[in-house]
Design an enzyme around this catalytic site. Structure first.
Site, PDB file in Angstrom:
ATOM      1  N   ASP A  85       1.742   1.257  -9.118  1.00 37.18           N
ATOM      2  CA  ASP A  85       0.575   1.283  -8.223  1.00 37.18           C
ATOM      3  C   ASP A  85       0.938   0.495  -6.973  1.00 37.18           C
ATOM      4  OD1 ASP A  85      -1.877   0.989  -6.924  1.00 37.18           O
ATOM      5  OD2 ASP A  85      -2.997   0.728  -8.787  1.00 37.18           O
ATOM      6  N   ASP A  96      -3.346   3.638  -0.755  1.00 43.96           N
ATOM      7  CA  ASP A  96      -3.251   3.048  -2.093  1.00 43.96           C
ATOM      8  C   ASP A  96      -2.992   4.215  -3.042  1.00 43.96           C
ATOM      9  OD1 ASP A  96      -3.696   1.641  -4.463  1.00 43.96           O
ATOM     10  OD2 ASP A  96      -5.791   1.135  -4.015  1.00 43.96           O
ATOM     11  N   HIS A 155     -12.462   2.810  -5.356  1.00 36.55           N
ATOM     12  CA  HIS A 155     -13.106   1.902  -4.405  1.00 36.55           C
ATOM     13  C   HIS A 155     -12.960   2.415  -2.987  1.00 36.55           C
ATOM     14  CE1 HIS A 155      -8.935   0.808  -3.557  1.00 36.55           C
ATOM     15  NE2 HIS A 155      -8.765   0.944  -4.868  1.00 36.55           N
ATOM     16  N   HIS A 163     -10.309  -3.625  -1.630  1.00 37.74           N
ATOM     17  CA  HIS A 163     -11.387  -3.183  -2.516  1.00 37.74           C
ATOM     18  C   HIS A 163     -12.730  -3.378  -1.836  1.00 37.74           C
ATOM     19  CE1 HIS A 163      -9.676  -2.546  -6.765  1.00 37.74           C
ATOM     20  NE2 HIS A 163      -8.745  -2.313  -5.877  1.00 37.74           N
ATOM     21  N   GLU A 188      -9.055   6.406  -8.783  1.00 38.18           N
ATOM     22  CA  GLU A 188      -7.966   6.040  -9.700  1.00 38.18           C
ATOM     23  C   GLU A 188      -8.387   6.067 -11.162  1.00 38.18           C
ATOM     24  OE1 GLU A 188      -6.597   1.929  -9.286  1.00 38.18           O
ATOM     25  OE2 GLU A 188      -8.073   1.622  -7.714  1.00 38.18           O
ATOM     26  N   GLU A 276      -3.526   7.727  -8.881  1.00 41.48           N
ATOM     27  CA  GLU A 276      -4.422   7.336  -7.789  1.00 41.48           C
ATOM     28  C   GLU A 276      -3.989   7.977  -6.483  1.00 41.48           C
ATOM     29  OE1 GLU A 276      -4.381   3.110  -6.911  1.00 41.48           O
ATOM     30  OE2 GLU A 276      -6.273   3.247  -5.813  1.00 41.48           O
TER      31      GLU A 276
HETATM   32 MN    MN Z   1      -3.846   1.151  -6.468  1.00 44.81          MN
HETATM   33 MN    MN Z   2      -6.858   1.204  -5.826  1.00 49.65          MN
END
Ligand code: MN
Ligand code: MN
Length: 291
Positions: A85, A96, A155, A163, A188, A276
């Site tokens: 991640d 992200d 998010h 976030h 995600e 994600e």
């Molecule tokens: Mn992530």
């Molecule tokens: Mn994330």
């Protein structure tokens, strides 16, 4: 959305995707976890962005927030379920994304969260409630006889904030925020063969600046200055700092100056997979920046 902002979001996504897929190729039994983390973080910089947070490389029951320590010599093992991640930003505009690399025989576990993400992206657009997204995720995962992790969420993303609202749950909630045009969000899904909840364990290598205020100790002042100059409010790894004695970092966290991100692990010891993507919400759909 401002054209300059959109360009930066798209470029951060393009760079992140390339770095992440190159790094995923390197994950194999016997390879050092730290080597892959440093590779992907450096590659993001070489390609013209900056890491938005340390490479999270959570394995098996660990679902999130594992990053190797300085001089960490731990390696990937045969059978591991590895979640890579990673994040990149350009002037604070963040991408992200996460992929799962299966070093074992966990095809269905890996497919469940991937199909959940695809289903969520399919319906994401302005006017859709995040509870509908959660429902699509939950259905895709439970179709495999697996469970979504209920206390990890997608998010919003704001400049220099990894976030932001809205939280995007991985199950059908009763009510939810409605997505609006121009929102930047990360979805995600996490799938597990465990009970579907994570808790903290003691290992913690990731922190961010939460509430900066003057401190007396000289080394603590130097550390805070280094954080503010280089990472602002973005998460960083202890290994990124010139010096980071545990005693000082823990004290700053206890005092609420730093926020700690301890490793989150599936409470029943289930295996966890995760995918994600980051996207810009539009009238007719979602523009995925990391795909
Ligand atoms: Mn992530
Ligand atoms: Mn994330």
């Amino acid at each position: 959305m401002d054209e300059e902002v959109r360009k930066k979001l798209i470029e951060a996504g393009r760079i992140l995707k390339q770095a992440a897929y190159e790094a995923a190729e390197k994950i194999a039994p016997g390879v050092k976890i730290l080597g892959v983390a440093e590779f992907v973080e450096n590659r993001i910089i070489e390609l013209g962005a900056k890491p938005a947070f340390p490479a999270n490389i959570s394995i098996n029951s660990d679902a999130a927030h594992f990053t190797p320590k300085r001089n960490d010599d731990r390696v990937f093992k045969e059978g591991d379920v590895v979640k890579l991640d990673v994040g990149a930003h350009i002037d604070g505009y963040i991408a992200d994304m996460a992929v799962t690399v299966d070093l074992g025989d966990n095809t269905e576990l890996v497919k469940a969260s991937k199909e959940a993400l695809d289903a969520a992206i399919e319906i994401a657009r302005a006017g859709v409630s995040v509870s509908e997204i959660g429902k699509a995720i939950e259905e895709a995962i439970t179709n495999y006889g697996l469970k979504p992790i209920v206390n990890l969420t997608g998010h919003g993303l704001l400049p220099y904030i990894t976030h932001a609202p809205p939280s995007i749950y991985n199950y059908a909630t009763e009510k939810g925020v409605t997505l609006e045009e121009g929102m930047v969000i990360a979805i995600e899904p996490f799938a597990t063969d465990g009970v579907g909840r994570v808790g903290e364990r003691s290992e913690c290598e990731i922190y961010s600046l939460l509430n900066p205020r003057p401190v007396r100790m000289k080394m603590a002042r130097e550390i805070l200055k280094e954080i503010e100059e280089n990472y602002k409010t973005l998460p960083f790894a202890k290994r990124w700092l010139k010096k980071a004695p545990d005693i000082i970092i823990s004290k700053l966290a206890r005092e609420g100056i730093l926020r700690a991100y301890p490793v989150l692990t599936e409470v029943s010891g289930g295996l966890v997979s995760q995918w994600e993507h980051t996207m810009i919400i539009e009238e007719g759909g979602a523009t995925v920046t990391t795909k």
